[in-house]
Design a protein around this motif. Sequence first.
Motif, mmCIF file in Angstrom:
data_model
loop_
_atom_site.group_PDB
_atom_site.id
_atom_site.type_symbol
_atom_site.label_atom_id
_atom_site.label_comp_id
_atom_site.label_asym_id
_atom_site.label_seq_id
_atom_site.Cartn_x
_atom_site.Cartn_y
_atom_site.Cartn_z
ATOM 1 N N THR A 157 0.827 -1.200 0.000
ATOM 2 C CA THR A 157 0.000 0.000 0.000
ATOM 3 C C THR A 157 0.866 1.256 0.000
ATOM 4 O O THR A 157 2.009 1.235 0.438
ATOM 5 N N ILE A 158 0.281 2.318 -0.479
ATOM 6 C CA ILE A 158 0.938 3.615 -0.478
ATOM 7 C C ILE A 158 0.444 4.357 0.755
ATOM 8 O O ILE A 158 -0.755 4.592 0.912
ATOM 9 N N GLU A 200 -6.814 2.970 4.919
ATOM 10 C CA GLU A 200 -7.671 1.983 5.593
ATOM 11 C C GLU A 200 -7.711 0.676 4.818
ATOM 12 O O GLU A 200 -7.755 -0.392 5.395
ATOM 13 N N LEU A 201 -7.700 0.771 3.477
ATOM 14 C CA LEU A 201 -7.731 -0.429 2.636
ATOM 15 C C LEU A 201 -6.359 -1.091 2.667
ATOM 16 O O LEU A 201 -5.379 -0.527 2.198
ATOM 17 N N LYS A 202 -6.294 -2.292 3.250
ATOM 18 C CA LYS A 202 -5.023 -2.984 3.457
ATOM 19 C C LYS A 202 -4.655 -3.869 2.264
ATOM 20 O O LYS A 202 -3.499 -3.900 1.850
ATOM 21 N N ASN A 203 -5.622 -4.627 1.749
ATOM 22 C CA ASN A 203 -5.387 -5.546 0.633
ATOM 23 C C ASN A 203 -6.651 -5.690 -0.195
ATOM 24 O O ASN A 203 -7.750 -5.434 0.291
ATOM 25 N N ILE A 204 -6.446 -6.154 -1.420
ATOM 26 C CA ILE A 204 -7.547 -6.617 -2.256
ATOM 27 C C ILE A 204 -7.160 -8.013 -2.714
ATOM 28 O O ILE A 204 -6.052 -8.216 -3.210
ATOM 29 N N SER A 221 -3.342 3.322 -4.803
ATOM 30 C CA SER A 221 -3.426 2.656 -3.496
ATOM 31 C C SER A 221 -2.380 1.556 -3.312
ATOM 32 O O SER A 221 -1.914 1.330 -2.203
ATOM 33 N N PHE A 222 -2.028 0.875 -4.404
ATOM 34 C CA PHE A 222 -1.122 -0.271 -4.323
ATOM 35 C C PHE A 222 -0.028 -0.197 -5.387
ATOM 36 O O PHE A 222 -0.255 0.293 -6.488
ATOM 37 N N LEU A 223 1.138 -0.752 -5.035
ATOM 38 C CA LEU A 223 2.270 -0.764 -5.960
ATOM 39 C C LEU A 223 2.608 -2.148 -6.492
ATOM 40 O O LEU A 223 3.457 -2.277 -7.362
ATOM 41 N N SER A 224 1.951 -3.191 -5.978
ATOM 42 C CA SER A 224 2.249 -4.526 -6.491
ATOM 43 C C SER A 224 1.016 -5.416 -6.499
ATOM 44 O O SER A 224 0.080 -5.219 -5.727
ATOM 45 N N VAL A 225 1.055 -6.383 -7.423
ATOM 46 C CA VAL A 225 -0.008 -7.373 -7.561
ATOM 47 C C VAL A 225 0.685 -8.725 -7.716
ATOM 48 O O VAL A 225 1.580 -8.867 -8.539
ATOM 49 N N ILE A 226 0.261 -9.698 -6.922
ATOM 50 C CA ILE A 226 0.878 -11.023 -6.983
ATOM 51 C C ILE A 226 -0.161 -12.033 -7.441
ATOM 52 O O ILE A 226 -1.227 -12.153 -6.841
ATOM 53 N N VAL A 251 5.119 -1.667 -9.576
ATOM 54 C CA VAL A 251 5.322 -0.329 -10.121
ATOM 55 C C VAL A 251 6.341 0.352 -9.213
ATOM 56 O O VAL A 251 6.144 0.417 -7.998
ATOM 57 N N ASN A 252 7.450 0.862 -9.800
ATOM 58 C CA ASN A 252 8.444 1.524 -8.962
ATOM 59 C C ASN A 252 8.108 3.008 -8.787
ATOM 60 O O ASN A 252 7.106 3.501 -9.311
#
Length: 125
Positions: free
Chosen positions: A31-32, A36-40, A87-92, A104-105
């Motif tokens: 997260t950036i 409040e939103l921790k994960n999706i 909100s997020f910089l990575s997706v696994i 995303v850097n």
Amino acid sequence: MTYQDVFVEFWGQVKESVAAGAFAKLTMAKTIGKPELKNIFLRPIYDKDDFRVMLKYSFRPREVEDIEEEMTLDEAFIILKSHLKSSFLSVILFTTIKDVTFKVNKKGVGSITESSPTFKNVVQA
């Protein structure tokens, strides 16, 4: 190539894993800030004629209930794409064949890396 283009390439691997019956889970992480939103999370729902996913929003304060929605893969793509870099910089992507990580850097450049699979079996939502 923009991070959006790299994400579309990554999403192609998501679709391939679904077609192969190997899609186990997908997680948005890193997260950036402290939102409040921790994960999706996306979990598979394999059906005879259809494939759907359970999209789950997980929140940081325990008092806030998680939200789950069943949807198509295309609908999930639109939602995940809207949270990238805001909100997020990575997706696994976790599959039974390999794990694929999209990042995303700080300069806004996307990259894809692969590693050994975490999951041996697919567990449906």
